[in-house]
Design a protein around this motif. Structure first.
Motif, mmCIF file in Angstrom:
data_model
loop_
_atom_site.group_PDB
_atom_site.id
_atom_site.type_symbol
_atom_site.label_atom_id
_atom_site.label_comp_id
_atom_site.label_asym_id
_atom_site.label_seq_id
_atom_site.Cartn_x
_atom_site.Cartn_y
_atom_site.Cartn_z
ATOM 1 N N UNK A 67 0.856 -1.185 0.000
ATOM 2 C CA UNK A 67 0.000 0.000 0.000
ATOM 3 C C UNK A 67 0.891 1.233 0.000
ATOM 4 N N UNK A 68 0.775 2.045 -1.049
ATOM 5 C CA UNK A 68 1.534 3.294 -1.107
ATOM 6 C C UNK A 68 0.724 4.377 -0.395
ATOM 7 N N UNK A 69 1.211 4.818 0.748
ATOM 8 C CA UNK A 69 0.480 5.807 1.528
ATOM 9 C C UNK A 69 0.688 7.199 0.942
ATOM 10 N N UNK A 70 -0.424 7.894 0.730
ATOM 11 C CA UNK A 70 -0.419 9.260 0.193
ATOM 12 C C UNK A 70 -1.414 10.092 0.996
ATOM 13 N N UNK A 71 -1.324 11.429 0.924
ATOM 14 C CA UNK A 71 -2.234 12.273 1.720
ATOM 15 C C UNK A 71 -3.715 12.070 1.417
ATOM 16 N N UNK A 72 -4.054 11.588 0.195
ATOM 17 C CA UNK A 72 -5.464 11.421 -0.159
ATOM 18 C C UNK A 72 -5.969 9.992 0.064
ATOM 19 N N UNK A 73 -5.147 9.138 0.682
ATOM 20 C CA UNK A 73 -5.566 7.767 0.968
ATOM 21 C C UNK A 73 -6.594 7.773 2.096
ATOM 22 N N UNK A 74 -7.707 7.059 1.900
ATOM 23 C CA UNK A 74 -8.782 7.006 2.883
ATOM 24 C C UNK A 74 -8.752 5.686 3.647
ATOM 25 N N UNK A 75 -9.313 5.658 4.859
ATOM 26 C CA UNK A 75 -9.368 4.390 5.609
ATOM 27 C C UNK A 75 -10.036 3.267 4.824
ATOM 28 N N UNK A 76 -11.076 3.603 4.049
ATOM 29 C CA UNK A 76 -11.772 2.573 3.264
ATOM 30 C C UNK A 76 -10.892 2.014 2.160
ATOM 31 N N UNK A 107 5.800 4.240 3.201
ATOM 32 C CA UNK A 107 5.784 5.669 3.560
ATOM 33 C C UNK A 107 4.526 6.012 4.352
ATOM 34 N N UNK A 108 4.370 5.327 5.474
ATOM 35 C CA UNK A 108 3.171 5.474 6.301
ATOM 36 C C UNK A 108 2.986 6.910 6.778
ATOM 37 N N UNK A 109 4.081 7.653 6.934
ATOM 38 C CA UNK A 109 3.963 9.023 7.450
ATOM 39 C C UNK A 109 3.475 10.015 6.401
ATOM 40 N N UNK A 110 3.188 9.563 5.186
ATOM 41 C CA UNK A 110 2.617 10.464 4.170
ATOM 42 C C UNK A 110 1.097 10.489 4.210
ATOM 43 N N UNK A 111 0.486 9.541 4.903
ATOM 44 C CA UNK A 111 -0.974 9.516 5.010
ATOM 45 C C UNK A 111 -1.429 10.366 6.197
ATOM 46 N N UNK A 112 -2.687 10.747 6.174
ATOM 47 C CA UNK A 112 -3.245 11.564 7.254
ATOM 48 C C UNK A 112 -3.390 10.716 8.521
ATOM 49 N N UNK A 151 13.292 13.071 4.681
ATOM 50 C CA UNK A 151 12.346 13.999 4.042
ATOM 51 C C UNK A 151 11.112 14.172 4.914
ATOM 52 N N UNK A 152 10.859 15.372 5.393
ATOM 53 C CA UNK A 152 9.731 15.648 6.275
ATOM 54 C C UNK A 152 8.652 16.505 5.624
ATOM 55 N N UNK A 153 8.924 17.044 4.431
ATOM 56 C CA UNK A 153 7.940 17.906 3.767
ATOM 57 C C UNK A 153 6.732 17.081 3.328
ATOM 58 N N UNK A 154 5.548 17.547 3.696
ATOM 59 C CA UNK A 154 4.320 16.875 3.293
ATOM 60 C C UNK A 154 4.058 15.568 4.023
ATOM 61 N N UNK A 155 4.614 15.426 5.230
ATOM 62 C CA UNK A 155 4.398 14.190 5.987
ATOM 63 C C UNK A 155 3.626 14.460 7.272
ATOM 64 N N UNK A 156 3.093 13.383 7.832
ATOM 65 C CA UNK A 156 2.370 13.447 9.108
ATOM 66 C C UNK A 156 3.056 12.475 10.057
#
Length: 314
Positions: A67-76, A107-112, A151-156
Protein backbone atom coordinates in the motif's frame (compact mmCIF):
# COMPACT_ATOMS: atom_id res chain seq x y z
CA UNK A 1 13.91 -26.51 19.59
CA UNK A 2 15.00 -28.02 16.28
CA UNK A 3 11.79 -26.76 14.63
CA UNK A 4 12.56 -23.18 15.64
CA UNK A 5 16.18 -23.39 14.47
CA UNK A 6 15.10 -24.95 11.17
CA UNK A 7 12.47 -22.24 10.75
CA UNK A 8 15.08 -19.52 11.29
CA UNK A 9 17.71 -21.10 9.04
CA UNK A 10 15.34 -21.68 6.13
CA UNK A 11 13.93 -18.15 6.35
CA UNK A 12 17.29 -16.38 6.65
CA UNK A 13 18.89 -18.44 3.88
CA UNK A 14 15.98 -17.84 1.50
CA UNK A 15 15.60 -14.11 2.15
CA UNK A 16 19.38 -13.68 1.88
CA UNK A 17 19.13 -14.78 -1.76
CA UNK A 18 17.59 -11.35 -2.34
CA UNK A 19 18.89 -9.18 0.53
CA UNK A 20 22.69 -9.15 0.83
CA UNK A 21 24.52 -9.01 4.16
CA UNK A 22 21.69 -8.04 6.52
CA UNK A 23 21.32 -11.24 8.52
CA UNK A 24 20.72 -9.54 11.87
CA UNK A 25 17.93 -7.35 10.45
CA UNK A 26 16.35 -10.41 8.82
CA UNK A 27 16.61 -12.28 12.12
CA UNK A 28 14.91 -9.44 14.01
CA UNK A 29 12.09 -9.36 11.44
CA UNK A 30 11.65 -13.12 11.82
CA UNK A 31 11.42 -12.74 15.61
CA UNK A 32 8.74 -10.05 15.15
CA UNK A 33 6.86 -12.34 12.76
CA UNK A 34 6.98 -15.26 15.20
CA UNK A 35 5.60 -13.23 18.13
CA UNK A 36 2.95 -11.56 15.90
CA UNK A 37 4.49 -8.12 16.29
CA UNK A 38 4.83 -5.51 13.54
CA UNK A 39 7.89 -3.70 12.23
CA UNK A 40 8.64 -0.07 11.37
CA UNK A 41 11.50 0.18 8.87
CA UNK A 42 12.99 3.66 8.98
CA UNK A 43 15.42 4.22 6.11
CA UNK A 44 16.17 6.35 3.08
CA UNK A 45 14.82 5.12 -0.29
CA UNK A 46 16.58 2.42 -2.26
CA UNK A 47 17.97 0.22 0.52
CA UNK A 48 15.70 -2.77 -0.11
CA UNK A 49 12.74 -2.27 2.22
CA UNK A 50 10.18 -3.37 -0.36
CA UNK A 51 12.31 -6.29 -1.52
CA UNK A 52 12.74 -7.39 2.08
CA UNK A 53 8.98 -7.50 2.60
CA UNK A 54 8.28 -9.29 -0.70
CA UNK A 55 11.04 -11.82 -0.01
CA UNK A 56 9.56 -12.50 3.45
CA UNK A 57 6.05 -13.08 2.07
CA UNK A 58 7.34 -15.44 -0.63
CA UNK A 59 9.47 -17.31 1.87
CA UNK A 60 6.49 -17.80 4.21
CA UNK A 61 4.10 -18.59 1.32
CA UNK A 62 1.86 -15.73 2.45
CA UNK A 63 -0.40 -13.43 0.46
CA UNK A 64 1.17 -9.99 -0.01
CA UNK A 65 -0.11 -6.49 -0.63
CA UNK A 66 1.82 -3.22 -0.91
CA UNK A 67 0.00 0.00 0.00
CA UNK A 68 1.53 3.29 -1.11
CA UNK A 69 0.48 5.81 1.53
CA UNK A 70 -0.42 9.26 0.19
CA UNK A 71 -2.23 12.27 1.72
CA UNK A 72 -5.46 11.42 -0.16
CA UNK A 73 -5.57 7.77 0.97
CA UNK A 74 -8.78 7.01 2.88
CA UNK A 75 -9.37 4.39 5.61
CA UNK A 76 -11.77 2.57 3.26
CA UNK A 77 -8.94 2.25 0.74
CA UNK A 78 -7.26 0.01 3.31
CA UNK A 79 -10.16 -1.90 4.82
CA UNK A 80 -12.44 -2.27 1.79
CA UNK A 81 -16.01 -1.19 1.09
CA UNK A 82 -19.53 -2.54 0.65
CA UNK A 83 -20.88 -1.92 -2.86
CA UNK A 84 -24.25 -2.58 -4.43
CA UNK A 85 -24.19 -5.38 -7.00
CA UNK A 86 -26.91 -4.61 -9.52
CA UNK A 87 -26.80 -8.17 -10.83
CA UNK A 88 -27.59 -9.85 -7.52
CA UNK A 89 -29.33 -6.77 -6.09
CA UNK A 90 -27.36 -7.19 -2.87
CA UNK A 91 -24.55 -5.40 -1.10
CA UNK A 92 -21.21 -7.19 -1.36
CA UNK A 93 -17.96 -6.64 0.46
CA UNK A 94 -14.90 -5.79 -1.61
CA UNK A 95 -11.79 -6.60 0.41
CA UNK A 96 -9.16 -3.96 0.93
CA UNK A 97 -5.42 -4.69 0.78
CA UNK A 98 -5.18 -4.84 4.58
CA UNK A 99 -6.93 -8.24 4.47
CA UNK A 100 -3.71 -9.93 3.42
CA UNK A 101 -1.22 -11.97 5.41
CA UNK A 102 1.82 -9.75 4.83
CA UNK A 103 1.23 -6.03 4.26
CA UNK A 104 3.78 -3.40 3.27
CA UNK A 105 2.61 0.06 4.38
CA UNK A 106 4.99 2.15 2.29
CA UNK A 107 5.78 5.67 3.56
CA UNK A 108 3.17 5.47 6.30
CA UNK A 109 3.96 9.02 7.45
CA UNK A 110 2.62 10.46 4.17
CA UNK A 111 -0.97 9.52 5.01
CA UNK A 112 -3.25 11.56 7.25
CA UNK A 113 -3.60 10.61 10.95
CA UNK A 114 -7.08 9.24 10.24
CA UNK A 115 -5.75 6.69 7.73
CA UNK A 116 -2.75 5.90 9.91
CA UNK A 117 -5.15 5.13 12.75
CA UNK A 118 -7.16 2.75 10.56
CA UNK A 119 -4.03 0.72 9.87
CA UNK A 120 -2.88 0.74 13.47
CA UNK A 121 -6.31 -0.40 14.66
CA UNK A 122 -5.99 -3.44 12.39
CA UNK A 123 -2.52 -4.12 13.79
CA UNK A 124 -3.66 -3.91 17.40
CA UNK A 125 -7.09 -5.56 17.25
CA UNK A 126 -6.58 -8.06 14.42
CA UNK A 127 -9.86 -7.01 12.85
CA UNK A 128 -11.46 -4.34 10.67
CA UNK A 129 -14.83 -2.67 11.07
CA UNK A 130 -16.61 -1.63 7.88
CA UNK A 131 -20.03 0.03 8.13
CA UNK A 132 -20.63 -1.55 11.54
CA UNK A 133 -19.60 -5.06 10.48
CA UNK A 134 -16.53 -6.57 12.13
CA UNK A 135 -14.28 -8.71 9.94
CA UNK A 136 -11.59 -10.82 11.57
CA UNK A 137 -8.15 -10.72 9.96
CA UNK A 138 -6.56 -14.04 9.16
CA UNK A 139 -3.41 -15.50 10.67
CA UNK A 140 -0.62 -14.89 10.13
CA UNK A 141 -1.04 -11.12 9.84
CA UNK A 142 2.15 -9.12 9.64
CA UNK A 143 2.72 -5.43 8.81
CA UNK A 144 5.98 -3.83 7.77
CA UNK A 145 5.59 -0.05 7.64
CA UNK A 146 8.28 2.17 6.15
CA UNK A 147 9.13 5.83 6.47
CA UNK A 148 11.88 8.11 5.21
CA UNK A 149 13.55 9.77 8.23
CA UNK A 150 15.16 12.51 6.12
CA UNK A 151 12.35 14.00 4.04
CA UNK A 152 9.73 15.65 6.28
CA UNK A 153 7.94 17.91 3.77
CA UNK A 154 4.32 16.87 3.29
CA UNK A 155 4.40 14.19 5.99
CA UNK A 156 2.37 13.45 9.11
CA UNK A 157 4.81 12.03 11.68
CA UNK A 158 3.50 9.17 13.78
CA UNK A 159 2.63 10.30 17.31
CA UNK A 160 4.15 8.47 20.25
CA UNK A 161 0.99 6.46 20.99
CA UNK A 162 1.06 5.04 17.46
CA UNK A 163 4.80 4.42 17.42
CA UNK A 164 4.28 2.34 20.56
CA UNK A 165 2.12 -0.10 18.56
CA UNK A 166 5.12 -1.22 16.51
CA UNK A 167 6.98 -4.16 18.03
CA UNK A 168 10.35 -3.10 16.61
CA UNK A 169 11.85 -0.15 14.77
CA UNK A 170 14.64 -1.27 12.47
CA UNK A 171 16.99 0.18 9.87
CA UNK A 172 18.50 -1.82 7.01
CA UNK A 173 21.30 0.69 6.49
CA UNK A 174 23.80 1.04 3.67
CA UNK A 175 25.70 -2.08 2.54
CA UNK A 176 29.43 -2.57 3.07
CA UNK A 177 31.77 -2.24 0.07
CA UNK A 178 32.02 -6.00 -0.57
CA UNK A 179 28.27 -6.39 -0.09
CA UNK A 180 27.53 -3.76 -2.71
CA UNK A 181 29.76 -5.62 -5.19
CA UNK A 182 27.73 -8.78 -4.45
CA UNK A 183 24.51 -6.82 -5.09
CA UNK A 184 25.78 -5.80 -8.53
CA UNK A 185 26.78 -9.36 -9.40
CA UNK A 186 23.52 -10.81 -8.10
CA UNK A 187 21.23 -8.41 -9.95
CA UNK A 188 23.26 -7.90 -13.14
CA UNK A 189 21.47 -10.57 -15.17
CA UNK A 190 18.25 -11.39 -13.33
CA UNK A 191 15.89 -10.43 -10.52
CA UNK A 192 16.43 -12.96 -7.69
CA UNK A 193 13.02 -12.15 -6.20
CA UNK A 194 11.24 -13.57 -9.25
CA UNK A 195 12.83 -17.00 -8.78
CA UNK A 196 12.42 -17.10 -5.00
CA UNK A 197 10.46 -20.12 -3.79
CA UNK A 198 8.41 -20.67 -0.65
CA UNK A 199 10.30 -22.77 1.90
CA UNK A 200 8.05 -22.55 4.97
CA UNK A 201 4.55 -24.00 5.35
CA UNK A 202 1.53 -22.64 7.19
CA UNK A 203 1.84 -25.50 9.67
CA UNK A 204 5.41 -24.44 10.53
CA UNK A 205 4.30 -20.82 11.00
CA UNK A 206 1.42 -21.90 13.24
CA UNK A 207 3.75 -24.08 15.34
CA UNK A 208 6.34 -21.38 16.07
CA UNK A 209 3.71 -18.71 16.75
CA UNK A 210 1.88 -20.95 19.24
CA UNK A 211 4.92 -22.31 21.07
CA UNK A 212 7.53 -19.54 21.37
CA UNK A 213 5.97 -18.41 24.68
CA UNK A 214 6.97 -21.69 26.33
CA UNK A 215 10.60 -20.52 26.46
CA UNK A 216 11.70 -20.25 30.11
CA UNK A 217 12.54 -16.87 31.67
CA UNK A 218 14.21 -16.90 35.09
CA UNK A 219 13.19 -14.52 37.86
CA UNK A 220 16.52 -12.68 37.56
CA UNK A 221 15.98 -12.10 33.83
CA UNK A 222 12.42 -10.87 34.47
CA UNK A 223 13.71 -8.40 37.06
CA UNK A 224 16.43 -7.19 34.68
CA UNK A 225 13.85 -6.52 31.94
CA UNK A 226 11.73 -4.53 34.40
CA UNK A 227 14.80 -2.63 35.64
CA UNK A 228 15.69 -1.60 32.08
CA UNK A 229 12.18 -0.37 31.29
CA UNK A 230 11.80 1.48 34.60
CA UNK A 231 15.19 3.15 34.06
CA UNK A 232 13.74 4.93 31.02
CA UNK A 233 11.12 6.58 33.26
CA UNK A 234 13.70 8.18 35.54
CA UNK A 235 16.54 8.91 33.13
CA UNK A 236 17.72 12.52 33.09
CA UNK A 237 17.74 12.67 29.27
CA UNK A 238 14.29 11.12 28.76
CA UNK A 239 11.06 13.12 28.92
CA UNK A 240 8.68 10.18 28.42
CA UNK A 241 9.74 6.63 29.28
CA UNK A 242 8.56 3.20 28.13
CA UNK A 243 5.16 1.79 29.10
CA UNK A 244 4.48 -1.76 30.35
CA UNK A 245 3.82 -2.68 26.70
CA UNK A 246 7.57 -2.34 26.18
CA UNK A 247 8.17 -4.71 29.11
CA UNK A 248 5.90 -7.36 27.61
CA UNK A 249 7.28 -6.90 24.11
CA UNK A 250 10.87 -7.22 25.31
CA UNK A 251 9.91 -10.42 27.13
CA UNK A 252 8.20 -11.88 24.04
CA UNK A 253 11.02 -10.82 21.74
CA UNK A 254 13.63 -12.48 23.96
CA UNK A 255 11.59 -15.68 24.01
CA UNK A 256 11.36 -15.67 20.21
CA UNK A 257 15.06 -14.91 19.79
CA UNK A 258 16.11 -17.60 22.27
CA UNK A 259 13.94 -20.14 20.44
CA UNK A 260 15.44 -19.52 16.98
CA UNK A 261 18.91 -19.66 18.58
CA UNK A 262 18.11 -23.18 19.75
CA UNK A 263 17.68 -22.44 23.46
CA UNK A 264 14.68 -23.15 25.68
CA UNK A 265 15.65 -20.34 28.05
CA UNK A 266 16.40 -16.59 27.77
CA UNK A 267 19.88 -15.21 28.50
CA UNK A 268 21.23 -11.66 29.01
CA UNK A 269 22.55 -11.48 25.44
CA UNK A 270 19.00 -11.85 24.11
CA UNK A 271 17.93 -8.76 26.06
CA UNK A 272 20.94 -6.72 24.97
CA UNK A 273 20.35 -7.72 21.35
CA UNK A 274 16.71 -6.59 21.32
CA UNK A 275 16.55 -3.72 23.86
CA UNK A 276 17.37 -0.98 21.32
CA UNK A 277 15.01 -2.02 18.46
CA UNK A 278 12.15 -2.69 20.91
CA UNK A 279 12.60 0.25 23.32
CA UNK A 280 14.22 3.17 21.46
CA UNK A 281 11.11 4.28 19.51
CA UNK A 282 9.07 4.23 22.72
CA UNK A 283 10.93 7.04 24.49
CA UNK A 284 10.96 10.81 23.97
CA UNK A 285 14.38 12.35 24.50
CA UNK A 286 14.53 15.81 26.07
CA UNK A 287 15.51 18.76 23.85
CA UNK A 288 15.10 16.64 20.72
CA UNK A 289 12.39 18.28 18.64
CA UNK A 290 12.82 15.81 15.77
CA UNK A 291 12.80 12.77 18.10
CA UNK A 292 15.65 11.33 16.02
CA UNK A 293 16.42 7.65 16.07
CA UNK A 294 20.13 8.11 16.82
CA UNK A 295 19.59 10.04 20.07
CA UNK A 296 16.99 7.66 21.47
CA UNK A 297 19.11 4.64 20.59
CA UNK A 298 22.15 6.12 22.32
CA UNK A 299 20.10 6.72 25.47
CA UNK A 300 18.92 3.09 25.52
CA UNK A 301 22.50 1.91 24.98
CA UNK A 302 23.54 4.10 27.92
CA UNK A 303 20.87 2.47 30.08
CA UNK A 304 22.11 -0.98 29.05
CA UNK A 305 25.59 0.00 30.16
CA UNK A 306 24.52 1.45 33.52
CA UNK A 307 21.74 -0.82 34.82
CA UNK A 308 23.17 -3.66 36.87
CA UNK A 309 22.82 -7.13 35.37
CA UNK A 310 21.84 -10.16 37.51
CA UNK A 311 25.49 -11.28 37.41
CA UNK A 312 26.68 -7.93 38.76
CA UNK A 313 24.06 -7.96 41.52
CA UNK A 314 25.08 -11.39 42.70
Amino acid sequence: MNKFVEFRNKAVENISKVIVGKEQVIEHIIVSFIVSGHVLLEDVPGLGKTKMCKALSKTMNCSFKRIQFTPDLLPSDLTGIYFYNQGTKEFEFRKGPILSEVVLADEINRATPRTQSALLECMEEGQVTVEGNTIELGKPFFVIATENPVEQFGTFPLPEAQLDRFFMRLSIGYPEYDEEIKIINRFIEEEPLEKLNSVISLEEISYVQKNYNKIYISEDIKKYIVDLVRATRNHKEIELGCSPRATLNLMKGCQGLAAIKGRDYVILEDIKDLAVPIMAHRVIVKNDMSNSRNKSEKVIENILNTVETPIERS
